[in-house]
Write an enzyme that holds these catalytic residues in place. Sequence first.
Site, PDB file in Angstrom:
ATOM      1  N   HIS A 278       0.870  -1.187   0.000  1.00 25.77           N
ATOM      2  CA  HIS A 278       0.000   0.000   0.000  1.00 25.77           C
ATOM      3  C   HIS A 278       0.897   1.224   0.000  1.00 25.77           C
ATOM      4  O   HIS A 278       1.336   1.701   1.051  1.00 25.77           O
ATOM      5  CB  HIS A 278      -0.909  -0.018   1.232  1.00 25.77           C
ATOM      6  CG  HIS A 278      -1.927   1.083   1.258  1.00 25.77           C
ATOM      7  ND1 HIS A 278      -3.089   1.011   1.992  1.00 25.77           N
ATOM      8  CD2 HIS A 278      -1.960   2.297   0.641  1.00 25.77           C
ATOM      9  CE1 HIS A 278      -3.798   2.121   1.833  1.00 25.77           C
ATOM     10  NE2 HIS A 278      -3.113   2.935   1.017  1.00 25.77           N
TER      11      HIS A 278
ATOM     12  N   HIS B  70       1.304   4.748  -2.474  1.00 24.99           N
ATOM     13  CA  HIS B  70       0.956   5.592  -3.624  1.00 24.99           C
ATOM     14  C   HIS B  70       2.243   6.235  -4.107  1.00 24.99           C
ATOM     15  O   HIS B  70       2.851   7.008  -3.358  1.00 24.99           O
ATOM     16  CB  HIS B  70      -0.047   6.669  -3.213  1.00 24.99           C
ATOM     17  CG  HIS B  70      -1.308   6.115  -2.639  1.00 24.99           C
ATOM     18  ND1 HIS B  70      -2.454   5.938  -3.388  1.00 24.99           N
ATOM     19  CD2 HIS B  70      -1.613   5.673  -1.387  1.00 24.99           C
ATOM     20  CE1 HIS B  70      -3.411   5.435  -2.615  1.00 24.99           C
ATOM     21  NE2 HIS B  70      -2.927   5.254  -1.399  1.00 24.99           N
TER      22      HIS B  70
ATOM     23  N   HIS C 109      -9.481   0.911  -1.469  1.00 21.39           N
ATOM     24  CA  HIS C 109      -9.464   1.562  -0.163  1.00 21.39           C
ATOM     25  C   HIS C 109     -10.886   1.458   0.409  1.00 21.39           C
ATOM     26  O   HIS C 109     -11.862   1.794  -0.283  1.00 21.39           O
ATOM     27  CB  HIS C 109      -9.109   3.033  -0.285  1.00 21.39           C
ATOM     28  CG  HIS C 109      -7.653   3.311  -0.525  1.00 21.39           C
ATOM     29  ND1 HIS C 109      -6.940   2.742  -1.529  1.00 21.39           N
ATOM     30  CD2 HIS C 109      -6.785   4.109   0.153  1.00 21.39           C
ATOM     31  CE1 HIS C 109      -5.688   3.176  -1.483  1.00 21.39           C
ATOM     32  NE2 HIS C 109      -5.560   4.011  -0.470  1.00 21.39           N
TER      33      HIS C 109
ATOM     34  N   GLU D  50     -11.190   3.341   5.715  1.00 22.50           N
ATOM     35  CA  GLU D  50     -10.102   4.216   6.194  1.00 22.50           C
ATOM     36  C   GLU D  50     -10.756   5.248   7.121  1.00 22.50           C
ATOM     37  O   GLU D  50     -10.479   5.292   8.305  1.00 22.50           O
ATOM     38  CB  GLU D  50      -9.401   4.886   5.005  1.00 22.50           C
ATOM     39  CG  GLU D  50      -8.313   5.876   5.421  1.00 22.50           C
ATOM     40  CD  GLU D  50      -7.647   6.579   4.229  1.00 22.50           C
ATOM     41  OE1 GLU D  50      -8.206   6.533   3.109  1.00 22.50           O
ATOM     42  OE2 GLU D  50      -6.574   7.191   4.441  1.00 22.50           O
TER      43      GLU D  50
ATOM     44  N   ASP E 260       1.733   4.071   2.739  1.00 18.93           N
ATOM     45  CA  ASP E 260       0.687   4.909   2.122  1.00 18.93           C
ATOM     46  C   ASP E 260       1.302   6.056   1.318  1.00 18.93           C
ATOM     47  O   ASP E 260       1.429   5.948   0.094  1.00 18.93           O
ATOM     48  CB  ASP E 260      -0.295   5.416   3.187  1.00 18.93           C
ATOM     49  CG  ASP E 260      -1.684   5.741   2.641  1.00 18.93           C
ATOM     50  OD1 ASP E 260      -1.956   5.423   1.470  1.00 18.93           O
ATOM     51  OD2 ASP E 260      -2.502   6.303   3.395  1.00 18.93           O
ATOM     52  N   ASP E 261       1.637   7.160   1.983  1.00 20.32           N
ATOM     53  CA  ASP E 261       2.204   8.348   1.312  1.00 20.32           C
ATOM     54  C   ASP E 261       3.368   8.853   2.165  1.00 20.32           C
ATOM     55  O   ASP E 261       3.248   9.876   2.866  1.00 20.32           O
ATOM     56  CB  ASP E 261       1.127   9.441   1.190  1.00 20.32           C
ATOM     57  CG  ASP E 261      -0.069   8.949   0.405  1.00 20.32           C
ATOM     58  OD1 ASP E 261       0.004   8.872  -0.825  1.00 20.32           O
ATOM     59  OD2 ASP E 261      -1.093   8.605   1.050  1.00 20.32           O
TER      60      ASP E 261
HETATM   61  N1  ADE Z   1      -4.577   8.683  -2.188  1.00 12.85           N
HETATM   62  C1  ADE Z   1      -3.347   8.775  -1.655  1.00 12.85           C
HETATM   63  N2  ADE Z   1      -3.370   8.422  -0.361  1.00 12.85           N
HETATM   64  C2  ADE Z   1      -4.652   8.081  -0.070  1.00 12.85           C
HETATM   65  C3  ADE Z   1      -5.307   7.621   1.092  1.00 12.85           C
HETATM   66  N3  ADE Z   1      -4.672   7.433   2.246  1.00 12.85           N
HETATM   67  N4  ADE Z   1      -6.621   7.395   1.030  1.00 12.85           N
HETATM   68  C4  ADE Z   1      -7.289   7.583  -0.113  1.00 12.85           C
HETATM   69  N5  ADE Z   1      -6.713   8.006  -1.225  1.00 12.85           N
HETATM   70  C5  ADE Z   1      -5.402   8.255  -1.212  1.00 12.85           C
HETATM   71 ZN    ZN Z   2      -3.778   4.737   0.373  1.00 19.60          ZN
END
Ligand code: ADE
Ligand code: ZN
Length: 347
Positions: free
Chosen positions: A26, A28, A206, A209, A287-288
């Site tokens: 996971h 991005h 997703h 969340e 994630d990011d």
């Molecule tokens: N796009 C990038 N990070 C995300 C996240 N945590 N939830 C939904 N979309 C995303």
């Molecule tokens: Zn994500």
Amino acid sequence: MTFFVKPVAPDRLPDLLRQMPKAELHMHIEGSLEPELIFALAQRNGVTIPYANVEALRSAYAFTNLQSFLDIYYAGASVLRTSQDFYDMAHAYFVKAALDNVVHTELFFDPQTHTARGVSMETVVDGLHRACVDAQKDVGVNASLIMCFLRHLSEEEAFETLEQALPFRDKIIGIGLDSGEIGNPPEKFARVFARCRELGFHLVAHAGEEGPPAYVWTALDVLKVERIDHGVQSSKDAALMQRLAKDRIALTVCPLSNLKLCVFPDLASHNLRQLLDAGLAATVNSDDPAYFGGYVNDNFMQTFAATGLSAQHAYTLGKNSFDASFIDAAAKRRYNDQLTACFEAFS
Ligand code: ADE
Ligand code: ZN
């Protein structure tokens, strides 16, 4: 068969977490754009960004919820214009992933945020795919691509995006669903996911969340996804927890993301232990990472420190990451053998 891990002293656990081979499922790729690279690409492409410098941009990373993050994340991605930009972004991530002993990763990318600015699907996929090929030979990371539809856009736009991607079908292993969750339930994309399934793509989404357990149910039963991204809200629904455990549906959990987007008030309150102890196939991911203050090993180390998870949990998380990946059975066995060897050597 369960591998029983010998207890590891708390002060040695971070070393084990760093050293263990792992898959990141996971991630991005646009969320790996560090402020320094955003500024470098802005300069290369003559794009103006509304921040004076790297520090000013980084200090804007104070989020209150998912949408407050997405606004800045899409703005950051606007510096990406050429195939080389996508290559450079992904290459920078692979170098960091290798240092964290990530041996396999399945990267999300968001083509609609680029095609909306006039960047072609070919430009996006070409740059990312070349970086994936080179990652194996340059830093020993095996990588593949999952194309995500933006759920705040329409299903019709998702169908158009799928059409644009079909010439590059051999470079994309799966389809995902991301962006603002609340008000955009999985079933909004029922028809396009059914088509992707017919085409033989792996499917993920997703769900849970910020959104309710009902979205996890429909991701499973309507979209028929193989993994749930995040899914942490599932612990509010006992029947859903049983379903996820029974069917071994993996949850790709991202603790630092959940912390930074205020899904949990602090890491000590995170429910990763509850998910694992209920027999769910949870994994740990970043994630990011450029926006949430840490790559995958930071997620492991900070979450273990805050919640008191053990070396046995670490082994389970590593094994879950390989078992939940979209690699073949022989590759899973090879990686799981490496994981076991790492734990044996450590004790
Ligand atoms: N796009 C990038 N990070 C995300 C996240 N945590 N939830 C939904 N979309 C995303
Ligand atoms: Zn994500």
